[in-house]
Design an enzyme around this catalytic site. Structure first.
Site, PDB file in Angstrom:
ATOM      1  N   SER A 151       0.850  -1.198   0.000  1.00 59.33           N
ATOM      2  CA  SER A 151       0.000   0.000   0.000  1.00 59.33           C
ATOM      3  C   SER A 151       0.887   1.250   0.000  1.00 59.33           C
ATOM      4  CB  SER A 151      -0.942  -0.031   1.200  1.00 59.33           C
ATOM      5  OG  SER A 151      -1.972   0.924   1.069  1.00 59.33           O
ATOM      6  N   ASP A 486      -8.677  -6.752  -4.539  1.00 58.20           N
ATOM      7  CA  ASP A 486      -8.350  -5.377  -4.149  1.00 58.20           C
ATOM      8  C   ASP A 486      -9.112  -4.385  -5.027  1.00 58.20           C
ATOM      9  OD1 ASP A 486      -7.194  -2.964  -3.390  1.00 58.20           O
ATOM     10  OD2 ASP A 486      -5.152  -3.754  -3.337  1.00 58.20           O
ATOM     11  N   HIS A 515      -8.168  -5.111  -0.339  1.00 51.84           N
ATOM     12  CA  HIS A 515      -6.848  -4.502  -0.201  1.00 51.84           C
ATOM     13  C   HIS A 515      -6.112  -5.002   1.044  1.00 51.84           C
ATOM     14  CE1 HIS A 515      -3.707  -1.521  -0.661  1.00 51.84           C
ATOM     15  NE2 HIS A 515      -3.978  -0.991   0.516  1.00 51.84           N
TER      16      HIS A 515
END
Length: 577
Positions: A151, A486, A515
């Site tokens: 991320s 995701d 995610h």
């Protein structure tokens, strides 16, 4: 560079949550050109450097993470795991803007003697790389075997080879991330900031100041921050994960992933579920008896008050004051938008401060109506009759609270106890700046990023794509990992990374958790990262730097969650809420 080891900062309550090292950097210049002084940097290490100083693994944390890898990626850390401290020197540092020890809005500004608050200058992932590079050098690190992060940590991971000296980073493993922040992600970040701005207790970011002039960093716009966290959590998960966990009916998630359990490599080599299988570059190197490439390719081609005002305006851009909140710390007029054009915004830090502030100390400290805490154990309720002193009168039916609602409220309340609202605003803006093709303004390290061509104001989309492709072509060997479900950083973005990085493999891992799969699919991620490291740098797996018996910890046990994560998403007791 002065260094000290401590568990926390006496003035930062959030850093008390972590036992870590803190180094004070005398001065540091951001990409924006603003120079910060007496900059604290929090970090943790595991393992030991080898004699060459080249066995370092750098781990990069996500938006609300910390330097404590053991908390949020614990199952990956240990002997014979991907992050093996008997073979590698493992380093993780807290990013600029986070409340967990590195300079941020909750840090005391040495120029004013008060917290930076909304006057904390903005930062970018490039800044984090350069700041942390200095710490690594002070620890004796000569080169980095691999940088790994997911991320926001994946953004930092991608920036490391481009913003440190060429060849300093040998490989990267970016997970669930992108080469630049998408319009979709930028929009979600804006919606979350607006949730914070709309809380009357926000006070233009000076919510920590009490009427008597004292500072209370526990005092903040809890309702707005909790709402922002709830919205963010929805983007981190998937529709199916919520439906299977909280749906009205049980057993209603019959959709089975077509991706094999444990993940599958689909680019960079033969399609396989085996992490030890050679990639295209591994096979080519063996065929020609050439060593595997280990270096990145060489590229071809203010006054204090004014700085505070600029930082404050940028921090509050888009904030609309609430007329019921009274006069704010900066004297905002009710109903006006504190936009960056300066025409109808909140007053600047140089304007006269209000001598009387509303007494909102107790606002937001009570239990929100209908919150998980207000519902006792937080379970979904459908009471047949009201109780005395409850929301409804005697005999009045209570409103039904769905399990999903209760869970979100619990997560929101939990988050406000461990994070700061100004820090949340800062980091979401940091994410918005992410674009690998943007050149660094710092040339001191002769980095690849500093030599990238600048963007013209009228650059067309096709040219922007070419600039991004060019930047990605400078990356070292990479294992790119995407999460199938995701919806925030879609697998198309990881495919873009793998398509333009010269020696890249792409692995897609099946997960119903969206995610957040990069923080929950421990076993699959461990297998692929461990396999990649063994194939790309086998020299680190011949002998341990720390003998196993000396390390004193065994690697037995599976990848199941054994304890609640403070900074990650692992939940040992999923019914706790």
């Amino acid at each position: 560079m002065a260094s000290s080891s401590s568990s926390s900062s006496s003035t930062n309550p959030f850093s008390n949550l972590i036992s870590q090292n803190t180094t004070i950097v005398p001065s540091f210049t951001l990409e924006s050109g603003v120079t910060l002084h007496d900059v604290p940097v929090a970090y943790k290490t595991w393992g030991q450097l080898n004699q060459k100083g080249d066995n370092c693994l750098v781990i990069c944390h996500a938006l609300t993470g910390s330097a404590d890898v053991e908390d949020w990626w614990g199952p990956l850390l240990g002997p014979d795991r991907a992050f093996d401290p008997t073979r590698f020197f493992i380093f993780c540092a807290n990013v600029i803007g986070s409340p967990y020890g590195t300079i941020s809005s909750v840090t005391i500004n040495p120029d004013t003697g008060r917290p930076f608050g909304p006057e904390m200058p903005g930062s970018s992932p490039k800044d984090d790389v350069r700041l942390h590079y200095g710490i690594l050098k002070s620890l004796g690190v000569k080169s980095v075997a691999s940088v790994i992060g997911g991320s926001m940590g994946g953004m930092t991971c991608l920036e490391w080879p481009l913003n440190s000296p060429p060849g300093f980073v040998r490989s990267i493993v970016p997970l669930a991330t992108s080469a630049r922040h998408s319009a979709w992600c930028i929009s979600w970040g804006e919606a979350q900031r607006q949730s914070i701005y709309s809380d009357p207790d926000y006070k233009d970011g000076y919510y920590f100041e009490k009427p008597d002039g004292s500072v209370d960093l526990h005092q903040q716009p809890n309702r707005g921050l909790a709402a922002a966290r709830m919205a963010a959590l929805l983007t981190y998960r998937s529709r199916d994960s919520f439906e299977s966990r909280f749906g009205r009916r049980s057993g209603n998630n019959n959709k089975k992933s077509a991706v094999p359990k444990g993940g599958v490599r689909i680019m960079g080599g033969e399609k396989t579920t085996d992490p030890s299988s050679l990639s295209d570059s591994d096979f080519a190197a063996r065929q020609s008896n050439l060593p595997i490439a280990t270096e990145s390719p060489t590229p071809t081609a203010s006054a204090s008050a004014s700085a505070r005002e600029i930082a404050w305006r940028e921090h509050n851009d888009g904030h609309r004051s609430n007329s019921s909140a009274g006069i704010s710390r900066r004297g905002s007029d009710s109903g006006r938008s504190s936009t960056s054009n300066g025409t109808q915004g909140a007053q600047t830090p140089d304007m006269e401060r209000s001598s009387v502030l509303p007494d909102n100390d107790k606002i937001g400290q009570g239990v929100a109506l209908g919150s998980a805490a207000a519902l006792g154990q937080g379970q979904a309720q459908d009471s047949k009759a009201g109780t005395a002193g409850g929301v409804g009168g005697a005999g009045e039916k209570q409103p039904k609270i769905f399990s999903a609602q209760s869970y979100l409220r619990y997560q929101g309340d939990k988050f406000t106890g461990r994070f700061d609202a100004n820090c949340y605003i800062h980091i979401t803006r940091k994410l918005d700046t992410h674009d690998l093709s943007l050149p660094s303004t710092d040339a001191s390290l002769s980095s690849l990023s500093s030599k990238l061509p600048p963007h013209a104001a009228s650059t067309e989309d096709a040219e922007l794509e070419a600039l991004l492709s060019s930047a990605l072509s400078l990356e070292p060997p990479a294992l790119v990992i995407g999460i199938e479900s995701d919806g925030l950083f879609t697998t198309s973005e990881q495919k873009e990374l793998a398509a333009h990085i010269p020696d890249a493999e792409l692995v897609v891992i099946p997960s119903p958790d969206g995610h957040d799969g990069f923080l929950l699919e421990f076993e699959a991620i461990n297998g692929w990262v461990d396999g990649f490291l063994k194939r790309k740098m086998p020299e680190f797996f011949k002998e341990r730097v720390i003998p196993l018996e000396q390390y004193g910890k065994d690697s037995e046990g599976g990848f199941e969650v054994k304890k609640e994560s403070v900074f990650g998403e692992a939940e040992a007791d999923v019914t706790r809420w």
